[in-house]
Write a protein that holds these residues in place. Structure first.
Motif, mmCIF file in Angstrom:
data_model
loop_
_atom_site.group_PDB
_atom_site.id
_atom_site.type_symbol
_atom_site.label_atom_id
_atom_site.label_comp_id
_atom_site.label_asym_id
_atom_site.label_seq_id
_atom_site.Cartn_x
_atom_site.Cartn_y
_atom_site.Cartn_z
ATOM 1 N N ASP A 119 -43.704 19.353 107.536
ATOM 2 C CA ASP A 119 -44.368 20.399 107.512
ATOM 3 C C ASP A 119 -43.648 21.573 106.764
ATOM 4 N N VAL A 120 -44.406 22.198 105.749
ATOM 5 C CA VAL A 120 -43.702 23.530 104.812
ATOM 6 C C VAL A 120 -44.611 24.791 105.017
ATOM 7 N N ASP A 121 -45.235 24.961 106.264
ATOM 8 C CA ASP A 121 -45.705 26.126 106.707
ATOM 9 C C ASP A 121 -44.900 27.406 106.393
ATOM 10 N N GLU A 122 -43.537 26.943 107.075
ATOM 11 C CA GLU A 122 -42.501 27.960 107.054
ATOM 12 C C GLU A 122 -42.277 28.571 105.719
ATOM 13 N N GLU A 123 -42.049 27.383 104.667
ATOM 14 C CA GLU A 123 -41.702 27.592 103.444
ATOM 15 C C GLU A 123 -42.488 28.598 102.670
ATOM 16 N N LEU A 124 -43.840 28.168 102.883
ATOM 17 C CA LEU A 124 -45.108 28.920 102.492
ATOM 18 C C LEU A 124 -45.223 30.557 102.903
ATOM 19 N N ASP A 125 -44.955 30.702 104.264
ATOM 20 C CA ASP A 125 -44.945 31.911 104.779
ATOM 21 C C ASP A 125 -43.894 32.652 104.088
ATOM 22 N N ARG A 126 -42.613 32.022 104.047
ATOM 23 C CA ARG A 126 -41.482 32.814 103.378
ATOM 24 C C ARG A 126 -41.810 33.071 101.770
ATOM 25 N N LEU A 127 -42.356 32.289 101.204
ATOM 26 C CA LEU A 127 -42.708 32.547 99.741
ATOM 27 C C LEU A 127 -43.679 33.814 99.826
ATOM 28 N N LEU A 179 -33.630 42.066 92.766
ATOM 29 C CA LEU A 179 -34.461 41.045 92.251
ATOM 30 C C LEU A 179 -33.723 39.517 91.915
ATOM 31 N N ASP A 180 -32.276 39.838 91.428
ATOM 32 C CA ASP A 180 -31.845 38.750 91.438
ATOM 33 C C ASP A 180 -31.495 37.672 92.803
ATOM 34 N N PHE A 181 -31.363 38.611 93.902
ATOM 35 C CA PHE A 181 -31.146 37.846 95.176
ATOM 36 C C PHE A 181 -32.339 37.361 95.602
ATOM 37 N N LEU A 182 -33.608 38.064 95.331
ATOM 38 C CA LEU A 182 -34.839 37.635 95.834
ATOM 39 C C LEU A 182 -35.229 36.362 95.045
ATOM 40 N N LEU A 183 -34.737 36.075 93.806
ATOM 41 C CA LEU A 183 -35.052 34.837 93.123
ATOM 42 C C LEU A 183 -34.359 33.780 93.541
ATOM 43 N N GLN A 184 -33.060 33.850 94.222
ATOM 44 C CA GLN A 184 -32.559 33.060 94.725
ATOM 45 C C GLN A 184 -33.253 32.466 95.863
ATOM 46 N N GLU A 185 -33.840 33.360 96.471
ATOM 47 C CA GLU A 185 -34.588 33.139 97.947
ATOM 48 C C GLU A 185 -36.015 32.137 97.449
ATOM 49 N N PHE A 186 -36.464 32.538 96.370
ATOM 50 C CA PHE A 186 -37.535 31.955 95.951
ATOM 51 C C PHE A 186 -37.380 30.498 95.633
ATOM 52 N N ASN A 187 -36.483 30.354 94.910
ATOM 53 C CA ASN A 187 -35.799 29.042 94.530
ATOM 54 C C ASN A 187 -35.464 28.188 95.644
ATOM 55 N N ARG A 188 -34.746 28.601 96.619
ATOM 56 C CA ARG A 188 -34.541 27.946 97.904
ATOM 57 C C ARG A 188 -35.890 27.463 98.467
ATOM 58 N N GLU A 189 -36.927 28.254 98.584
ATOM 59 C CA GLU A 189 -38.175 28.062 99.193
ATOM 60 C C GLU A 189 -38.642 26.702 98.128
ATOM 61 N N ALA A 190 -38.740 26.903 96.871
ATOM 62 C CA ALA A 190 -39.418 25.896 96.107
ATOM 63 C C ALA A 190 -38.538 24.634 96.077
ATOM 64 N N ASN A 191 -37.100 24.529 96.225
ATOM 65 C CA ASN A 191 -36.499 23.185 96.320
ATOM 66 C C ASN A 191 -36.874 22.685 97.666
ATOM 67 N N THR A 192 -37.032 23.376 98.890
ATOM 68 C CA THR A 192 -37.291 22.835 100.312
ATOM 69 C C THR A 192 -38.683 22.165 100.131
ATOM 70 N N LEU A 193 -39.404 22.812 99.388
ATOM 71 C CA LEU A 193 -41.215 22.454 99.393
ATOM 72 C C LEU A 193 -41.015 20.946 98.680
ATOM 73 N N GLY A 194 -40.174 21.026 97.579
ATOM 74 C CA GLY A 194 -40.314 19.578 96.646
ATOM 75 C C GLY A 194 -39.445 18.557 97.549
ATOM 76 N N SER A 195 -38.436 18.808 98.317
ATOM 77 C CA SER A 195 -37.819 17.940 99.113
ATOM 78 C C SER A 195 -38.734 17.408 100.236
ATOM 79 N N LYS A 196 -39.579 18.255 100.548
ATOM 80 C CA LYS A 196 -40.420 17.765 101.757
ATOM 81 C C LYS A 196 -41.752 16.957 101.403
#
Length: 282
Positions: free
Chosen positions: A208-216, A237-254
């Motif tokens: 399930d990736v609904d949470e990752e998409l909601d956070r994105l 913005l630096d901090f926000l991009l770290q969060e973006f990257n975390r969601e993209a990584n999780t989406l890829g791993s799932k």
């Protein structure tokens, strides 16, 4: 953020010049080049620049150029007038006394070097710096506006990918359920239907990736909000991009589907492009 500004100001002691250049840097790094006459103002200049700029490698140079026709020596009019009176008073007693212009000018105090008023010069220095800073900041703001448009375009591309993935998720779940049921049907020994259903639910939950998409979506809303602010936003913005990257990584791993795997890759490409631009923003 790169920028350049310069200016000059005429003063009683000559022409003041100032130049400011900047290149990208995560923090504020200020380098000063000052003539000896302005060296004492360095702490004040640093404080003035830091009050207006928070990021960038800044090179600030100032100069003081004396007028070409100004020798730096000035006649002491009051002393010359006193010497003239004294000459008239002594002329009758020393009728043969003669004084040359050279001798007169060599008399102590007749010629004086024009002194510099530190407070007045400081006012001129700060007035020039403020004017150059205004141009410098405006130049950065114009460039920042262009970068905000570029980042906004990348953010909309991320939003489109996230929306596409959200529409794909039900299809992928149904397909994975069908694959699992087909494999179970091929087993030689029948399995407990209740246990199989429980295991299937657990397995689908892991995908399930609904949470990752909601956070994105939430991060995109915050990114759009921050880009509209007039205050320095680079570190936010630096901090926000770290969060973006975390969601993209999780989406890829799932991901268990080529389409969502490709989407995760495209997300990371866009995120990296935004990160490169953010390094240019104060």
């Amino acid at each position: 953020m790169t920028a350049f500004a310069s200016g000059e100001r005429a003063t009683e002691w000559g022409v003041l010049g100032c130049e400011m250049r900047a290149v990208n840097h995560r923090f504020l790094e200020l380098g000063l080049r000052l003539p000896e006459e302005l060296r004492s103002y360095e702490p004040l200049l640093r404080e003035r620049v830091a009050a207006r700029i928070s990021r960038g490698k800044i090179d600030l140079s100032m100069r003081l150029r004396a007028p070409d026709a100004d020798s730096g020596l000035h006649l002491n009019e009051a002393m010359v007038a006193d010497l003239a009176k004294l000459n008239l008073a002594l002329a009758s007693k020393f009728p043969g006394l003669r004084t040359s212009l050279t001798e007169l000018l060599q008399y102590p105090g007749v010629l004086q070097s024009r002194g510099v008023d530190p407070e007045a010069l400081q006012r001129d220095v700060l007035a020039l710096l403020d004017a150059v800073l205004d141009d410098f900041v405006q130049s950065r703001e114009r460039e920042g506006g262009k970068l905000a448009v570029v980042i906004g375009d990348r953010a909309e591309a991320i939003a489109t990918i996230a929306a596409d993935v959200r529409t794909l998720v039900p299809q992928i779940r149904a397909g994975q359920r069908q694959k699992l049921e087909t494999r179970l049907a091929d087993l030689s020994q029948p399995a407990d239907p209740g246990r199989l259903e429980q295991e299937l639910v657990i397995w689908l939950q892991k995908l399930d990736v609904d949470e990752e998409l909601d956070r994105l979506d939430s991060h995109l809303s915050e990114l759009r909000r921050v880009l509209k602010q007039s205050d320095p936003v680079g570190r936010r913005l630096d901090f926000l991009l770290q969060e973006f990257n975390r969601e993209a990584n999780t989406l890829g791993s799932k991901s268990v589907d080529a389409r969502t795997s490709n989407a995760a890759v495209e997300l990371k490409v866009l995120i990296d492009q935004i990160r490169e631009q953010i390094q240019n923003i104060e």
